[in-house]
Design an enzyme around this catalytic site. Structure first.
Site, PDB file in Angstrom:
ATOM      1  N   GLU A   1       0.834  -1.209   0.000  1.00  0.00           N
ATOM      2  CA  GLU A   1       0.000   0.000   0.000  1.00  0.00           C
ATOM      3  C   GLU A   1       0.866   1.256   0.000  1.00  0.00           C
ATOM      4  O   GLU A   1       0.546   2.245  -0.653  1.00  0.00           O
ATOM      5  CB  GLU A   1      -0.915   0.030   1.236  1.00  0.00           C
ATOM      6  CG  GLU A   1      -2.174  -0.802   1.098  1.00  0.00           C
ATOM      7  CD  GLU A   1      -3.177  -0.234   0.104  1.00  0.00           C
ATOM      8  OE1 GLU A   1      -2.819  -0.057  -1.075  1.00  0.00           O
ATOM      9  OE2 GLU A   1      -4.323  -0.002   0.491  1.00  0.00           O
TER      10      GLU A   1
ATOM     11  N   THR B   1      -5.097   8.894  -5.280  1.00  0.00           N
ATOM     12  CA  THR B   1      -5.251   8.911  -3.815  1.00  0.00           C
ATOM     13  C   THR B   1      -4.366   9.995  -3.208  1.00  0.00           C
ATOM     14  O   THR B   1      -4.788  10.725  -2.305  1.00  0.00           O
ATOM     15  CB  THR B   1      -4.895   7.534  -3.218  1.00  0.00           C
ATOM     16  OG1 THR B   1      -5.812   6.576  -3.744  1.00  0.00           O
ATOM     17  CG2 THR B   1      -4.985   7.529  -1.707  1.00  0.00           C
TER      18      THR B   1
HETATM   19  N1  HSE Z   1      -8.510   6.023   3.639  1.00  0.00           N
HETATM   20  C1  HSE Z   1      -7.799   6.295   2.412  1.00  0.00           C
HETATM   21  C2  HSE Z   1      -8.206   7.657   1.898  1.00  0.00           C
HETATM   22  C3  HSE Z   1      -8.133   5.248   1.428  1.00  0.00           C
HETATM   23  O1  HSE Z   1      -9.395   7.973   1.934  1.00  0.00           O
HETATM   24  O2  HSE Z   1      -7.340   8.407   1.462  1.00  0.00           O
HETATM   25  C4  HSE Z   1      -7.501   5.445   0.096  1.00  0.00           C
HETATM   26  O3  HSE Z   1      -7.093   4.237  -0.440  1.00  0.00           O
END
Ligand code: HSE
Length: 297
Positions: free
Chosen positions: A127, A179
């Site tokens: 990740e 992201t």
């Molecule tokens: N919790 C993370 C976000 C998940 O919202 O940025 C993204 O993969």
């Protein structure tokens, strides 16, 4: 020696549970087949319609396998065949499936030497490569199954919640949301009133899963931390929400950092009606899209 695993997609954040809640999906999932080789190192075979880095050091599954071999002190290597069905960048845990699936498969071939916490730690290596941050809200449900709450990462403390009887509808508009960018636009600090509202919702959401109370889950989906900033990145966001409500949805939000959106419902027929309403929105906007109707796995 060979093992095949199905690595599920996942929805993280779940409305009010930014960076802490997530659940695994019945579909879609990736299929990973791992083989033990006499040659050390990792060899990757991409059996999917998507481009994936071939260098194991730059590949999400590759870094996890290299770390697993190193932690096990293994002298042998691995060959991984990846049949990716979850599109990278969809917001439904594509990188988490690659990371968690690789960790689970490696553990089986290494004689189950790793605990679930170890697997989570290994998967977070993948990740981190994918998004630049070690977050566990997608890999935790992939490894533990169902709905999970990340209480803490230091030390690792994952709480598995009972999965409620819910159907999930997901729409994936074919647009790109990174992201890293979706994280960069969030404020670094929260006003106290937003924090209070968010933890009120989050506490109620957890209670909703324990009570198996779909209405309580639905009304606790409100997110005042990420959604107000991120919704602008997703065309059709408000129209999807309105159309989903009209079709009988209980509540929902952005899946992970988007662009996929999800909605909960009580029955499969309602979930299908929501999918049709979501498709109408994106067809009207001229945006290619894909819908999934599934359950919490
Ligand atoms: N919790 C993370 C976000 C998940 O919202 O940025 C993204 O993969």
């Amino acid at each position: 020696e060979e093992v095949t695993v199905q690595a599920p997609g996942s929805v993280s954040n779940l409305g009010s549970g930014f960076d802490v809640l997530g659940f695994a999906l019945g579909a879609p999932y990736d299929v990973l087949t791992l083989r033990r080789t006499d040659t050390p190192g990792v060899r990757l075979i991409n059996d999917s319609p998507f481009d994936l880095p071939g260098d194991p050091e730059k590949n999400v599954s590759g870094v996890v396998l290299l770390a697993a071999l190193q932690r096990a002190g293994a002298a042998h290597g691995f060959e991984l065949r990846v049949e990716k069905r979850i599109k990278p960048g969809s917001g439904i845990g594509s990188s988490a499936a690659s990371a968690a699936g690789a960790a689970v498969a490696a553990n089986e071939l290494l004689g189950n030497i790793f605990s679930k916490e170890d697997l989570l730690d290994l998967a977070m290596e993948g990740e981190a490569l994918a998004s630049g941050s070690r977050h566990a809200d997608n890999v935790a449900p992939c490894i533990y199954g169902g709905v999970t709450l990340v209480r803490s990462l230091d030390p690792v403390d994952i709480i598995a919640l009972p999965p409620a009887d819910l159907f999930v509808t997901i729409v994936h508009p074919q647009i790109e949301v990174s992201t890293a960018y979706a994280r960069s636009i969030l404020p670094k600090e929260l006003p106290m009133r937003s924090a209070v509202r968010q933890w009120g919702n989050l506490g109620a959401l957890v209670a909703g899963f324990y009570r198996n109370d779909p209405e309580l889950i639905g009304r606790s989906m409100e997110d005042v931390v990420a959604e107000p900033y991120r919704k602008a990145l997703i065309p059709g966001f408000e129209a999807v929400r309105t159309a989903s409500r009209q079709a009988g949805a209980l509540g929902g939000g952005i899946s992970g950092s988007g662009p996929s959106l999800f909605q909960f419902s009580r029955t499969e027929a309602t979930a299908e009606a929501i999918a049709a309403a979501m498709r109408d929105v994106y067809t009207g906007l001229g945006i290619e899209h894909r819908t999934y109707v599934t359950t919490i796995d």
